[in-house]
Scaffold this motif. Structure first.
Motif, PDB file in Angstrom:
ATOM      1  N   LYS A 310      -0.769   6.861  12.236  1.00 46.48           N
ATOM      2  CA  LYS A 310      -1.687   5.842  11.708  1.00 46.48           C
ATOM      3  C   LYS A 310      -1.517   5.748  10.206  1.00 46.48           C
ATOM      4  O   LYS A 310      -1.241   6.758   9.545  1.00 46.48           O
ATOM      5  CB  LYS A 310      -3.137   6.261  12.007  1.00 46.48           C
ATOM      6  CG  LYS A 310      -3.730   5.493  13.171  1.00 46.48           C
ATOM      7  CD  LYS A 310      -5.121   5.959  13.538  1.00 46.48           C
ATOM      8  CE  LYS A 310      -6.138   5.731  12.430  1.00 46.48           C
ATOM      9  NZ  LYS A 310      -7.459   6.274  12.815  1.00 46.48           N
ATOM     10  N   ARG A 311      -1.714   4.541   9.688  1.00 44.63           N
ATOM     11  CA  ARG A 311      -1.629   4.350   8.241  1.00 44.63           C
ATOM     12  C   ARG A 311      -2.872   4.968   7.582  1.00 44.63           C
ATOM     13  O   ARG A 311      -3.987   4.737   8.045  1.00 44.63           O
ATOM     14  CB  ARG A 311      -1.607   2.838   8.019  1.00 44.63           C
ATOM     15  CG  ARG A 311      -1.392   2.372   6.633  1.00 44.63           C
ATOM     16  CD  ARG A 311      -1.550   0.850   6.628  1.00 44.63           C
ATOM     17  NE  ARG A 311      -1.605   0.392   5.258  1.00 44.63           N
ATOM     18  CZ  ARG A 311      -0.609  -0.246   4.655  1.00 44.63           C
ATOM     19  NH1 ARG A 311       0.478  -0.535   5.322  1.00 44.63           N
ATOM     20  NH2 ARG A 311      -0.723  -0.620   3.401  1.00 44.63           N
ATOM     21  N   TRP A 313      -3.138   4.979   3.978  1.00 47.77           N
ATOM     22  CA  TRP A 313      -3.247   4.435   2.633  1.00 47.77           C
ATOM     23  C   TRP A 313      -3.854   3.030   2.705  1.00 47.77           C
ATOM     24  O   TRP A 313      -3.773   2.360   3.754  1.00 47.77           O
ATOM     25  CB  TRP A 313      -1.882   4.408   1.930  1.00 47.77           C
ATOM     26  CG  TRP A 313      -0.770   3.739   2.697  1.00 47.77           C
ATOM     27  CD1 TRP A 313      -0.366   2.450   2.583  1.00 47.77           C
ATOM     28  CD2 TRP A 313       0.086   4.332   3.698  1.00 47.77           C
ATOM     29  NE1 TRP A 313       0.686   2.192   3.441  1.00 47.77           N
ATOM     30  CE2 TRP A 313       0.978   3.328   4.137  1.00 47.77           C
ATOM     31  CE3 TRP A 313       0.180   5.603   4.266  1.00 47.77           C
ATOM     32  CZ2 TRP A 313       1.939   3.563   5.102  1.00 47.77           C
ATOM     33  CZ3 TRP A 313       1.148   5.843   5.232  1.00 47.77           C
ATOM     34  CH2 TRP A 313       2.012   4.825   5.649  1.00 47.77           C
ATOM     35  N   ASP A 315      -4.660  -0.950   2.476  1.00 42.12           N
ATOM     36  CA  ASP A 315      -3.796  -2.078   2.848  1.00 42.12           C
ATOM     37  C   ASP A 315      -3.036  -2.653   1.666  1.00 42.12           C
ATOM     38  O   ASP A 315      -1.915  -3.141   1.812  1.00 42.12           O
ATOM     39  CB  ASP A 315      -4.648  -3.199   3.468  1.00 42.12           C
ATOM     40  CG  ASP A 315      -5.045  -2.827   4.882  1.00 42.12           C
ATOM     41  OD1 ASP A 315      -4.465  -1.858   5.421  1.00 42.12           O
ATOM     42  OD2 ASP A 315      -5.955  -3.486   5.427  1.00 42.12           O
ATOM     43  N   THR A 357       6.025   2.159   0.416  1.00 38.86           N
ATOM     44  CA  THR A 357       5.882   1.642   1.770  1.00 38.86           C
ATOM     45  C   THR A 357       7.204   0.981   2.176  1.00 38.86           C
ATOM     46  O   THR A 357       8.044   0.680   1.315  1.00 38.86           O
ATOM     47  CB  THR A 357       4.715   0.637   1.848  1.00 38.86           C
ATOM     48  OG1 THR A 357       4.929  -0.374   0.869  1.00 38.86           O
ATOM     49  CG2 THR A 357       3.388   1.326   1.588  1.00 38.86           C
ATOM     50  N   PRO A 362       4.766  -0.452   9.171  1.00 40.84           N
ATOM     51  CA  PRO A 362       3.462  -0.299   8.504  1.00 40.84           C
ATOM     52  C   PRO A 362       2.954   1.132   8.429  1.00 40.84           C
ATOM     53  O   PRO A 362       2.036   1.404   7.663  1.00 40.84           O
ATOM     54  CB  PRO A 362       2.521  -1.174   9.362  1.00 40.84           C
ATOM     55  CG  PRO A 362       3.250  -1.466  10.617  1.00 40.84           C
ATOM     56  CD  PRO A 362       4.710  -1.302  10.372  1.00 40.84           C
ATOM     57  N   THR A 363       3.541   2.067   9.172  1.00 43.85           N
ATOM     58  CA  THR A 363       3.027   3.442   9.098  1.00 43.85           C
ATOM     59  C   THR A 363       4.089   4.417   8.564  1.00 43.85           C
ATOM     60  O   THR A 363       4.020   5.615   8.805  1.00 43.85           O
ATOM     61  CB  THR A 363       2.533   3.937  10.480  1.00 43.85           C
ATOM     62  OG1 THR A 363       3.663   3.992  11.368  1.00 43.85           O
ATOM     63  CG2 THR A 363       1.467   3.017  11.062  1.00 43.85           C
TER      64      THR A 363
END
Ligand SMILES: Cc1cc2nc3c(=O)[nH]c(=O)nc-3n(C[C@H](O)[C@H](O)[C@H](O)COP(=O)(O)OP(=O)(O)OC[C@H]3O[C@@H](n4cnc5c(N)ncnc54)[C@H](O)[C@@H]3O)c2cc1C
Length: 498
Positions: A310-311, A313, A315, A357, A362-363
């Motif tokens: 899971k992310r 940080w 958005d 990133t 996204p993760t």
């Protein structure tokens, strides 16, 4: 049948230089082209992988630097290989390309205000671009980039602030990823002006196929079987006498296979040449070439990919940058540690500038590390490196950072057929002269005994052989075309467009 139809050429290395050389020769009508690649895949320092599912992760080159006058950019555009939605493009965090969405943290866990970071980075950008723009005084001629930057910073009001000093150290560490060096004290200040940055942005992104799509385009232009992988070349015997040999060059693979040819184009990386050139060529390389191999720098840049379930940080966060309390070194401390002192191996992780990133993931975060610390890291396992990264992320940000689900590192310094990432100019070296000496085909014009009868026996291409575009994929690509063109010109065919 054209004059080139019976000519035999071996290309050593299937990176962008080798593939562009082979493709150019084939387009010009040459029929006997064999590319020999040591690794089990073509691409060399282009290495597109899919370790986290469908979407690509680049372990080597990531971006196309510049558009105008960049044949690789034009090839990618022509084939529809560029990223279309600029929204999903990602850059890396360098002092010269900060986005306001980079979060800078101190060791204490304090997040640094954006304007404080911006001020120091803008100063860093200003003084560094003087070096790239040939604006340095003759007094800087023997100076390292690090020494020059320290001197300028000490004279600036920003140099009086402790926080300013720490941010400045971050800038220096981060710039090492551009120069592939252990430290900016290893890089010449004045020689950087020979690097030519093409107009059109530093971070042009490729589409879903990544850099591999460009490699595939070049492979498609070659006949099946033209590229043989797992074929490390052991030695190149040139200047063979005509009375006893039908061809002047013999290329021998480690497994014993032998190719007798008219020309060989050697595109192996400078790091490989540093380690193997003495044993590889018979007769030995001329002094000018051997000394170019020795004097140009070839450093290591590695990436550390961390995939989380899971992310964690925010958005809007493009990257997490680490600003240490004490700078890793000034020039004196660096020289001391280089001669065996200091404990840099215990604190190798202090060289990680931060975590950016990653496009399409996204993760996933990507950490950057350079030089001797990157080489040290290559000897550690993924678990140890992942743990060190998580410790850093937790202690700097204070966020709840979970264990990563997957860790993946590049290890360019320990890759036997590469031995590093790319080239840089060390202080005191006339870089243009050395790049050109590396590029010169053999026999040299001064070698009267051979040059008349059989010219262009051994040619050299690859990123390190370009005086202005060294380090880049387009530099590599252009040098392959350059060497192919020499052979084409020799047989009188018409010049090809790049
Ligand atoms: C981490 C990283 C990030 C980078 N990022 C960028 C970027 O964003 N943009 C950019 O423009 N550039 C980038 N670069 C640099 C770029 O990847 C290189 O400049 C370029 O790919 C070099 O191409 P080349 O053909 O000269 O060499 P290589 O790609 O290294 O090809 C040489 C080939 O020779 C082979 N070889 C070596 N020895 C032998 C032997 N004895 N027999 C047969 N084959 C042999 C090697 O296996 C290799 O495949 C990056 C590089 C790295 C490592």
């Amino acid at each position: 049948m054209g004059p080139s139809s019976g000519v035999k050429v071996v290309v050593v290395g299937a990176g962008l230089a080798g593939l562009s050389a082979a493709s150019t020769l084939v387009k010009a009508g040459f029929q006997h082209i064999q590319v020999l690649e040591a690794m089990s895949r073509p691409g060399g320092r282009v290495h597109t992988t899919r370790p986290f599912g469908q979407d690509i992760i680049e372990l080597g080159a990531n971006w196309i630097h510049g558009q105008e006058g960049n044949p690789l950019f034009h090839l990618a555009r022509e084939r529809g290989l560029l990223l279309e939605e600029s929204g999903s493009a990602k850059t890396m965090c360098l002092p010269g390309s900060l986005t306001p969405n980079n979060y800078f943290f101190e060791e204490s866990g304090r997040q640094l205000p954006v304007d404080e970071v911006d001020q120091v980075c803008a100063f860093f950008r200003g003084v560094t671009s003087k070096a790239f723009g040939s604006e340095l005084e003759p007094s800087h001629s023997a100076q390292s980039l690090g020494g020059y930057l320290d001197q300028e910073f000490a004279q600036s009001p920003l140099g009086a602030s402790k926080v300013g000093q720490r941010i400045f150290e971050w800038c220096k560490r981060s710039e090492c990823t551009d120069e592939a060096s252990s430290s900016l004290y290893e890089v010449s200040a004045v020689q950087l002006c020979h690097y030519v940055a093409l107009e059109g942005g530093f971070f042009n992104c490729l589409g879903p196929g990544g850099y591999q799509a460009l490699v595939d385009t070049l492979l498609d232009s070659l006949a099946p079987g033209s590229v043989l992988c797992d074929r490390p070349v052991h030695s190149i015997h040139w200047a063979l006498e005509e009375e006893r040999h039908a061809h002047p060059v013999s290329v021998r693979c480690r497994a014993g296979q032998c190719f007798n040819v008219d020309h060989v184009i050697v595109t192996v990386p400078l790091g490989f040449l540093k380690e193997n050139a003495t044993a590889m060529f018979e007769p030995a390389l001329p002094v000018s070439k051997a000394s170019a191999i020795e004097s140009l720098g070839f450093g290591t840049v590695d990436k550390i990919y961390l995939r989380f379930e899971k992310r964690f940080w925010p958005d809007d966060c493009d990257g997490i940058q680490l600003v240490w309390d004490a700078g890793p070194e000034d020039e004196k401390v660096y020289r001391y540690s280089q001669s065996g002192g200091g404990d840099w191996r215990d604190t190798w992780y202090k060289k990680i500038c931060g975590f950016d990133t990653v496009a399409r993931h996204p993760t996933v975060l990507c950490g950057w590390i350079t030089g001797r610390e990157a080489q040290h890291m290559a000897g550690l396992d993924e678990k140890t490196v992942g743990e060190a990264c998580v410790r850093l992320l937790r202690s700097f940000t204070g966020w709840l950072v979970p264990e990563p689900a997957q860790v993946l590192m590049s290890r360019w310094g320990s890759e036997p057929f590469v031995r590093g990432s790319y080239t840089y100019p060390p202080p005191g070296v006339d870089a243009v002269r050395e790049h050109n000496a590396l590029a010169a085909p053999l026999p040299l014009p001064s070698d009267a005994a051979h040059s008349q009868e059989k010219p262009l026996q051994v040619l050299f291409a690859g990123e390190a052989t370009h005086a202005n575009f060294y380090t880049t994929t387009h530099g590599a690509y252009i040098t392959g075309i350059r060497e192919a063109q020499r052979i084409i010109d020799l047989y009188g065919d018409k010049k090809l467009d790049s």
